[in-house]
Scaffold this active site. Structure first.
Site, PDB file in Angstrom:
ATOM      1  N   THR A 125       0.622  -1.193   0.051  1.00 54.05           N
ATOM      2  CA  THR A 125       0.056   0.135  -0.255  1.00 54.05           C
ATOM      3  C   THR A 125       0.812   1.253   0.067  1.00 54.05           C
ATOM      4  OG1 THR A 125      -1.450   1.289   1.412  1.00 54.05           O
ATOM      5  CG2 THR A 125      -0.205  -0.310   2.625  1.00 54.05           C
ATOM      6  N   GLU A 127       0.497   3.373   1.883  1.00 59.80           N
ATOM      7  CA  GLU A 127       0.467   3.988   3.336  1.00 59.80           C
ATOM      8  C   GLU A 127       1.932   3.754   3.936  1.00 59.80           C
ATOM      9  OE1 GLU A 127      -2.068   5.352   5.867  1.00 59.80           O
ATOM     10  OE2 GLU A 127      -2.596   6.185   3.914  1.00 59.80           O
ATOM     11  N   TYR A 149      -1.525   0.537  10.925  1.00 59.59           N
ATOM     12  CA  TYR A 149      -1.914  -0.196   9.855  1.00 59.59           C
ATOM     13  C   TYR A 149      -0.517   0.076   8.695  1.00 59.59           C
ATOM     14  CZ  TYR A 149      -3.473  -0.881   4.912  1.00 59.59           C
ATOM     15  OH  TYR A 149      -3.761  -1.308   3.624  1.00 59.59           O
ATOM     16  N   LYS A 153       1.701  -3.343   7.465  1.00 59.25           N
ATOM     17  CA  LYS A 153       1.796  -3.734   5.965  1.00 59.25           C
ATOM     18  C   LYS A 153       3.544  -3.598   5.679  1.00 59.25           C
ATOM     19  CE  LYS A 153      -2.316  -4.410   4.250  1.00 59.25           C
ATOM     20  NZ  LYS A 153      -2.579  -5.196   3.170  1.00 59.25           N
TER      21      LYS A 153
HETATM   22  P1  NAP Z   1     -11.632  -4.350   2.259  1.00 60.88           P
HETATM   23  O1  NAP Z   1     -12.597  -4.186   1.459  1.00 60.88           O
HETATM   24  O2  NAP Z   1     -11.372  -4.083   3.557  1.00 60.88           O
HETATM   25  O3  NAP Z   1     -11.532  -6.005   2.010  1.00 60.88           O
HETATM   26  C1  NAP Z   1     -10.445  -6.742   3.011  1.00 60.88           C
HETATM   27  C2  NAP Z   1     -11.262  -8.183   3.349  1.00 60.88           C
HETATM   28  O4  NAP Z   1     -10.281  -8.882   4.206  1.00 60.88           O
HETATM   29  C3  NAP Z   1     -12.773  -7.903   3.913  1.00 60.88           C
HETATM   30  O5  NAP Z   1     -13.529  -8.823   3.145  1.00 60.88           O
HETATM   31  C4  NAP Z   1     -12.382  -8.750   5.211  1.00 60.88           C
HETATM   32  O6  NAP Z   1     -13.449  -9.736   5.710  1.00 60.88           O
HETATM   33  C5  NAP Z   1     -11.025  -9.486   4.969  1.00 60.88           C
HETATM   34  N1  NAP Z   1     -10.335  -9.890   6.281  1.00 60.88           N
HETATM   35  C6  NAP Z   1      -9.989  -9.138   7.342  1.00 60.88           C
HETATM   36  N2  NAP Z   1      -9.501  -9.804   8.472  1.00 60.88           N
HETATM   37  C7  NAP Z   1      -9.408 -11.067   8.051  1.00 60.88           C
HETATM   38  C8  NAP Z   1      -9.147 -12.326   8.700  1.00 60.88           C
HETATM   39  N3  NAP Z   1      -8.669 -12.452   9.702  1.00 60.88           N
HETATM   40  N4  NAP Z   1      -9.066 -13.314   7.964  1.00 60.88           N
HETATM   41  C9  NAP Z   1      -9.592 -13.461   6.841  1.00 60.88           C
HETATM   42  N5  NAP Z   1     -10.132 -12.261   5.975  1.00 60.88           N
HETATM   43  C10 NAP Z   1      -9.973 -11.252   6.648  1.00 60.88           C
HETATM   44  O7  NAP Z   1     -10.079  -3.950   1.498  1.00 60.88           O
HETATM   45  P2  NAP Z   1      -9.904  -3.550   0.048  1.00 60.88           P
HETATM   46  O8  NAP Z   1     -10.182  -2.030  -0.243  1.00 60.88           O
HETATM   47  O9  NAP Z   1     -10.548  -4.623  -0.863  1.00 60.88           O
HETATM   48  O10 NAP Z   1      -8.506  -3.960  -0.173  1.00 60.88           O
HETATM   49  C11 NAP Z   1      -7.714  -5.284  -0.321  1.00 60.88           C
HETATM   50  C12 NAP Z   1      -6.414  -5.135   0.008  1.00 60.88           C
HETATM   51  O11 NAP Z   1      -5.673  -4.338  -0.477  1.00 60.88           O
HETATM   52  C13 NAP Z   1      -6.371  -5.138   1.535  1.00 60.88           C
HETATM   53  O12 NAP Z   1      -5.250  -5.799   2.033  1.00 60.88           O
HETATM   54  C14 NAP Z   1      -5.930  -3.612   1.838  1.00 60.88           C
HETATM   55  O13 NAP Z   1      -5.140  -3.351   2.817  1.00 60.88           O
HETATM   56  C15 NAP Z   1      -5.156  -3.361   0.587  1.00 60.88           C
HETATM   57  N6  NAP Z   1      -4.820  -1.834   0.142  1.00 60.88           N
HETATM   58  C16 NAP Z   1      -6.233  -1.434  -0.363  1.00 60.88           C
HETATM   59  C17 NAP Z   1      -6.132  -0.213  -1.095  1.00 60.88           C
HETATM   60  C18 NAP Z   1      -7.425   0.655  -1.495  1.00 60.88           C
HETATM   61  O14 NAP Z   1      -7.206   1.746  -1.633  1.00 60.88           O
HETATM   62  N7  NAP Z   1      -8.540   0.005  -1.393  1.00 60.88           N
HETATM   63  C19 NAP Z   1      -4.923   0.387  -1.442  1.00 60.88           C
HETATM   64  C20 NAP Z   1      -3.702  -0.290  -1.032  1.00 60.88           C
HETATM   65  C21 NAP Z   1      -3.672  -1.680  -0.320  1.00 60.88           C
HETATM   66  P3  NAP Z   1     -15.037  -9.420   6.170  1.00 60.88           P
HETATM   67  O15 NAP Z   1     -15.600  -8.918   4.916  1.00 60.88           O
HETATM   68  O16 NAP Z   1     -15.314 -10.331   6.848  1.00 60.88           O
HETATM   69  O17 NAP Z   1     -14.625  -8.018   6.934  1.00 60.88           O
HETATM   70  O1  F7E Z   2      -8.581   8.274   4.198  1.00 64.01           O
HETATM   71  C1  F7E Z   2      -9.060  11.592   5.609  1.00 64.01           C
HETATM   72  C2  F7E Z   2      -8.214  10.565   6.256  1.00 64.01           C
HETATM   73  O2  F7E Z   2      -9.892   6.113   5.078  1.00 64.01           O
HETATM   74  C3  F7E Z   2      -8.156   9.039   3.307  1.00 64.01           C
HETATM   75  C4  F7E Z   2      -7.182   2.318   2.737  1.00 64.01           C
HETATM   76  O3  F7E Z   2      -7.606   1.513   1.503  1.00 64.01           O
HETATM   77  O4  F7E Z   2      -6.025   3.597   1.198  1.00 64.01           O
HETATM   78  C5  F7E Z   2      -6.779   3.552   2.468  1.00 64.01           C
HETATM   79  O5  F7E Z   2      -6.514   4.235   3.286  1.00 64.01           O
HETATM   80  C6  F7E Z   2      -7.949  10.355   3.946  1.00 64.01           C
HETATM   81  C7  F7E Z   2      -7.176  10.402   5.125  1.00 64.01           C
HETATM   82  O6  F7E Z   2      -8.214   6.044   3.395  1.00 64.01           O
HETATM   83  C8  F7E Z   2     -12.469  11.313   6.826  1.00 64.01           C
HETATM   84  O7  F7E Z   2      -7.774  11.343   7.414  1.00 64.01           O
HETATM   85  C9  F7E Z   2     -11.089  12.991   6.321  1.00 64.01           C
HETATM   86  O8  F7E Z   2      -6.058  11.335   5.250  1.00 64.01           O
HETATM   87  O9  F7E Z   2     -10.511   6.990   2.806  1.00 64.01           O
HETATM   88  P1  F7E Z   2      -9.436   6.947   4.059  1.00 64.01           P
HETATM   89  P2  F7E Z   2      -6.842   5.698   3.728  1.00 64.01           P
HETATM   90  O10 F7E Z   2      -6.608   6.156   5.013  1.00 64.01           O
HETATM   91  O11 F7E Z   2      -5.822   6.653   2.825  1.00 64.01           O
HETATM   92  C10 F7E Z   2      -4.846   3.086   1.595  1.00 64.01           C
HETATM   93  C11 F7E Z   2      -4.096   2.913   0.305  1.00 64.01           C
HETATM   94  C12 F7E Z   2      -4.685   1.828   2.076  1.00 64.01           C
HETATM   95  O12 F7E Z   2      -3.786   1.036   2.171  1.00 64.01           O
HETATM   96  C13 F7E Z   2      -6.024   1.560   3.264  1.00 64.01           C
HETATM   97  O13 F7E Z   2      -6.328   0.106   3.437  1.00 64.01           O
HETATM   98  O14 F7E Z   2      -9.346  10.996   4.252  1.00 64.01           O
HETATM   99  N1  F7E Z   2     -10.437  11.972   6.061  1.00 64.01           N
HETATM  100  N2  F7E Z   2     -12.246  12.855   6.978  1.00 64.01           N
HETATM  101  C14 F7E Z   2     -11.296  10.624   6.363  1.00 64.01           C
HETATM  102  N3  F7E Z   2     -11.319   9.537   6.123  1.00 64.01           N
HETATM  103  C15 F7E Z   2     -12.247   8.807   6.831  1.00 64.01           C
HETATM  104  N4  F7E Z   2     -12.208   7.497   6.589  1.00 64.01           N
HETATM  105  N5  F7E Z   2     -13.448   9.458   7.144  1.00 64.01           N
HETATM  106  C16 F7E Z   2     -13.586  10.653   7.371  1.00 64.01           C
HETATM  107  O15 F7E Z   2     -14.514  11.046   7.821  1.00 64.01           O
END
Ligand code: NAP
Ligand code: F7E
Length: 348
Positions: A125, A127, A149, A153
């Protein structure tokens, strides 16, 4: 037929990736942790629920992970499972680390012991870059995570690289910047904003409550990012790649863009350390609230995807404006459908 396992099958990326791999002719297994409310709404929405073979595999359980991998000997495993909400990782740092760090090691150990030829994808990620040391961020940029987080990662990333180098395993890490879609969970900021703005448009909500509006992110479109994962796994050499759009926008811009979609234009004011935004009639439509702030924030991210472009031929087509348009259109459609159904029930 190649056999593939997707962990995190109930998440946003799991659903889009499953759809893509089914279209590519794979036999798709989805690993799910057991839940009392096993809703597969994303798979249902993409009309693939019946095509994915669901198996229980919780990343917290060593023997469960080992047995699934030993029994099936998948050709490929995409590890998308995680406690993925950064804000929650401050409240549950140990759980987050157990799933996101040790969970990955559990899979890698099982592959090493029982299924050495399985290709492995790890969901790294942006992050990891956290308090950025270089702009834009690319594969060689040093990491500086800013949350439990991000730190969890970091371990996952390096242990995946280490097993590649130590045991000659086909392991890749996709360092993906934020990617969003109508299937995003509501806790993330894009979905939260489009949901609240759509409700405001339909008269179901008065105002959006939000955290830090100054944070900037590089937001892309999830279906394009899962295609990038697929390309990484089918590249002849196991390497790590950044996927991003190369554009960075603030949460404030995100809010303004979503409101402009419903023809509402905001005037911002700062009052007692809080920001508020008013519509043309003077109604408060946005208010910041400290409960959504993080103890340590990632202020600014923007990615350089040139390696993915040059080596894999991957390029994002959907950028910020289009992304918000897609999400707003879908959100309004869904809410209107819900309202129609409720009216039918009430009248019927
Ligand atoms: P998501 O919607 O939060 O999906 C994560 C899944 O992981 C959920 O279905 C959750 O299950 C499952 N999970 C959590 N704990 C578990 C456990 N102990 N055993 C088995 N499964 C478990 O995330 P996403 O946005 O699809 O992202 C996919 C991956 O990419 C994640 O690893 C995330 O950290 C990474 N990532 C995401 C982004 C982004 O912007 N979306 C960017 C960079 C990296 P439940 O449905 O039961 O909660
Ligand atoms: O926040 C700000 C918050 O929670 C984005 C995950 O998929 O992407 C995601 O992580 C920004 C942050 O995503 C609210 O403080 C303001 O600066 O949508 P987010 P994230 O933290 O960037 C990365 C790449 C991953 O890997 C993660 O799994 O928005 N923000 N106000 C807020 N964020 C949330 N959630 N809610 C608010 O009310």
């Amino acid at each position: 037929m190649k056999k593939v396992l997707i962990t995190g099958i109930r998440g946003q990326d799991g659903a889009y990736l499953a759809k893509l791999l089914l279209e590519e002719g794979y036999e798709v297994y989805g690993a799910d942790r057991r839940s009392s409310d096993a809703s597969y709404w994303r798979l249902e929405k993409l009309k693939i629920k019946d095509k994915v073979k669901i198996i229980y595999m919780d990343l917290l359980e060593d023997s469960n992970v080992a047995e699934v991998i030993r029994e099936h000997r998948f050709d490929q495993i995409y590890n998308l499972a995680a406690q993925s909400f950064v804000h929650a990782s401050f409240k549950q740092p140990i759980l987050t680390s157990n799933v996101n760090s040790l969970g990955v090691l559990r899979i890698l150990e099982a592959i090493r012991m029982f299924s050495k030829d399985t290709k492995f994808y790890q969901a790294s990620t942006s992050e990891l870059f956290g308090k950025v040391i270089e702009i834009p961020q690319k594969e060689t940029t040093p990491f500086y995570p800013r949350s439990p987080y991000g730190v969890s990662k970091l371990f996952a990333h390096w242990i995946t690289v280490n097993y590649r180098e130590a045991y000659d395993m086909f392991n890749v890490c996709g360092i993906l910047f934020n990617h969003e879609s109508p299937l995003r969970s509501i806790e993330f900021v894009t979905k939260k904003v489009v949901n609240s703005v759509s409700k405001i448009k339909l008269g179901l909500l008065e105002k959006l409550e939000i955290g830090n509006i100054e944070a900037k992110r590089d937001w892309g479109y999830a279906p394009e990012y899962v295609y990038g994962m697929y390309l990484m796994m089918n590249h002849n050499v196991p390497e790590d790649f950044v996927l991003a759009t190369g554009e960075s926008h603030s949460v404030k811009e995100l809010i303004e863009k979503a409101f402009s979609f419903i023809d509402m234009y905001l005037r911002w004011e700062e009052k007692d350390g809080r920001f508020i935004a008013l519509d043309k009639n003077g109604n408060i439509r946005v208010v910041t609230d400290k409960q959504y702030y993080r103890p340590s924030e990632v202020d600014f991210l923007v990615g350089d995807y040139s390696k993915a472009k040059n080596v894999l031929g991957w390029e994002p087509k959907v950028k910020f404006d289009k992304l918000i348009e897609i999400m707003m259109t879908e959100e309004l459609k869904e809410l209107e459908k819900l309202r129609r159904n409720e009216n039918t029930i009430l009248q019927g």
